[in-house]
Design a protein around this motif. Structure first.
Motif, mmCIF file in Angstrom:
data_model
loop_
_atom_site.group_PDB
_atom_site.id
_atom_site.type_symbol
_atom_site.label_atom_id
_atom_site.label_comp_id
_atom_site.label_asym_id
_atom_site.label_seq_id
_atom_site.Cartn_x
_atom_site.Cartn_y
_atom_site.Cartn_z
ATOM 1 N N GLY A 188 1.698 -5.945 -4.732
ATOM 2 C CA GLY A 188 0.534 -6.747 -4.392
ATOM 3 C C GLY A 188 0.488 -7.122 -2.929
ATOM 4 O O GLY A 188 1.200 -6.592 -2.081
ATOM 5 N N VAL B 271 -1.480 -7.563 0.802
ATOM 6 C CA VAL B 271 -2.189 -6.588 1.627
ATOM 7 C C VAL B 271 -1.378 -6.297 2.886
ATOM 8 O O VAL B 271 -0.702 -7.173 3.437
ATOM 9 C CB VAL B 271 -3.607 -7.065 2.016
ATOM 10 N N GLY C 185 -0.518 -2.367 -5.172
ATOM 11 C CA GLY C 185 -1.438 -3.308 -4.548
ATOM 12 C C GLY C 185 -2.864 -2.808 -4.620
ATOM 13 O O GLY C 185 -3.117 -1.608 -4.698
ATOM 14 N N GLY C 186 -3.807 -3.743 -4.587
ATOM 15 C CA GLY C 186 -5.218 -3.401 -4.736
ATOM 16 C C GLY C 186 -5.709 -3.721 -6.130
ATOM 17 O O GLY C 186 -4.926 -3.915 -7.066
ATOM 18 N N ALA D 127 -5.497 -2.252 -0.928
ATOM 19 C CA ALA D 127 -4.458 -3.154 -0.441
ATOM 20 C C ALA D 127 -3.986 -2.780 0.957
ATOM 21 O O ALA D 127 -3.587 -3.646 1.737
ATOM 22 C CB ALA D 127 -3.269 -3.147 -1.394
ATOM 23 N N ASN E 140 -1.259 -1.242 1.569
ATOM 24 C CA ASN E 140 0.194 -1.247 1.623
ATOM 25 C C ASN E 140 0.698 0.170 1.921
ATOM 26 O O ASN E 140 -0.009 1.153 1.686
ATOM 27 C CB ASN E 140 0.776 -1.760 0.313
ATOM 28 N N ASN F 221 -3.546 2.677 -1.020
ATOM 29 C CA ASN F 221 -2.254 2.575 -0.354
ATOM 30 C C ASN F 221 -1.872 3.940 0.233
ATOM 31 O O ASN F 221 -2.460 4.958 -0.112
ATOM 32 C CB ASN F 221 -1.202 2.074 -1.331
#
Length: 401
Positions: free
Chosen positions: A94, A96, A117-118, A126, A128, A156
């Protein structure tokens, strides 16, 4: 773990009732040390922190993860050596713009990096990342499904990593709009079959993923079914495989019954075959892909409200999929690729007779004129006949660490 079998260097025995560990070192321990960890938690744990850098450290000897980052913004693991870890080298869950950069990760019990993430409901990215890492000798404890990078979520990036020497996958990815680029991947899937260096499967809604400018070589798979380099398994759809180089990479670009995938501008050398497309949804997997089937394909559509924004706008090909013979591998395009040696193309389950796969402008016969095939220098000479297909140069100098 039998005391009577402790008869050569490198072996050990743990007497579980007494807690005594008997260990025969692999070499003399003069000026060396032996470590046993009782720590079951990460060495570093960041929760909803932001702009924290963990830089230039050697992180080793825990039974848990090396570093775990949950939430937050702009956290960075950089220039670290992460080794002898019980579970995963680094977990980023998770937040950003969190990432791992230029680290060496090896000797992990499970995988190298978990990168998540996102928001899949809103398709919010995200940002990442896992960039410029050397990840090898992972999955020592759990031998399958513990990849170098386990990627999920939305938006990502996995780039410029060198991934090698593992029993199973390199990158397992799920979700949407990820970029996997400039990675060098070899000598993985060494103990498994029906395995992929890059793997995704069983969801029509996980779209927009880009696999470009990666170099895959010496990926064979020792078990039944062998290995694939990019494995779009079980109806995986909407991916772009562009500008990659595959050398001795098994069934290199594998479309397992999915839709709207594009295989374009890639180089295939001694692959068996270079490209595979099948219609398993109208063959052996028809009851699994159907409504109520084991793969839950229709439930996954409903979970993201596929006929409403943002999915209906971002992926218009998905809107009417339920009424458009979804089990057929429609919309797949194979164009402007080069195949040399090995076998070029397999289209199975009667799909070839339906004319639903677009195959055009590929260079599959004759010598494409590589600079030096024996040294795996697959740049094309100026007089290569492959340029006439519209093939675009691949930026070899940007691939790898």
């Amino acid at each position: 773990n039998i005391l009577e079998e402790l008869d050569e260097p490198g072996e050990w025995f743990l007497h579980r009732r007494s807690g005594n560990l008997y260990f025969w070192p692999p070499e003399p321990l003069i000026e060396s040390e032996a470590c046993v960890s009782l720590l079951e938690t990460p060495l570093f744990s960041l929760e909803n922190a932001s702009h924290v850098a963990i830089r230039g450290l050697i992180l080793e000897v825990t039974r848990g993860h090396g570093v775990e980052i949950t939430g937050g913004t702009g956290n960075l693991i950089a220039g670290c050596t992460i080794r002898n870890i019980g579970n995963v080298g680094a977990v980023i869950h998770g937040g950003v713009k969190n990432g791992i950069l230029s680290c060496n990760i090896s000797e992990t019990g499970d995988g190298g990096v978990i990168l998540d993430g996102g928001d899949r409901k809103t398709l919010s990215p995200a940002g990442n990342f896992a960039v410029n890492n050397h990840i090898y000798n992972y999955s020592r404890w759990v031998r399958t499904c513990r990849p170098a990078v386990n990627l999920s979520g939305v938006g990502n990036r996995v780039a410029n990593n060198h991934i090698h020497d593992a029993p199973h996958m390199g990158v397992a990815f799920s979700g949407n709009d990820h970029i996997l680029e400039f990675n060098e991947v070899h000598d993985i899937c060494r103990e498994t079959g029906d395995a992929g260096a890059f793997y995704i499967g069983r969801d029509w809604t996980m779209r927009g993923n880009i696999i470009r400018h990666n170099f895959f070589y010496d990926i064979r798979g020792s078990g039944q079914g062998g290995a694939m380099a990019v494995y779009l398994d079980d109806a995986a759809s909407g991916a772009l495989i562009y500008g990659n180089v595959f050398c001795r990479a098994g069934r290199a670009a594998f479309i397992g019954g999915g839709r709207d995938n594009t295989v374009e501008n890639n180089i295939f050398v001694e692959c068996e075959p270079a490209v595979h497309v099948d219609g398993r949804g109208v063959g052996w997997a028809d009851n699994r892909i159907a409504p109520g089937g084991a793969w839950g394909m229709y439930q996954k559509l409903e979970a993201v409200n596929w006929q409403k924004p943002p999915y209906s706008k971002r992926y218009p090909q998905l809107v009417n999929i339920a009424e458009d013979s979804p089990a057929l591998p429609k919309g797949n395009v194979i164009m402007r690729n080069i195949s040399f040696g090995g076998r070029w193309l397999d289209i199975r389950n009667g799909v070839d007779s339906l004319n639903i796969v677009t195959v055009r402008d590929n260079f599959t016969e004759g010598d494409p004129g590589f600079i030096n095939t024996k040294q795996m220098d697959f740049r094309l000479g100026k007089d290569s006949p492959a340029w006439k297909t519209g093939f675009k140069p691949i930026p070899f100098e940007k691939i790898g660490l």
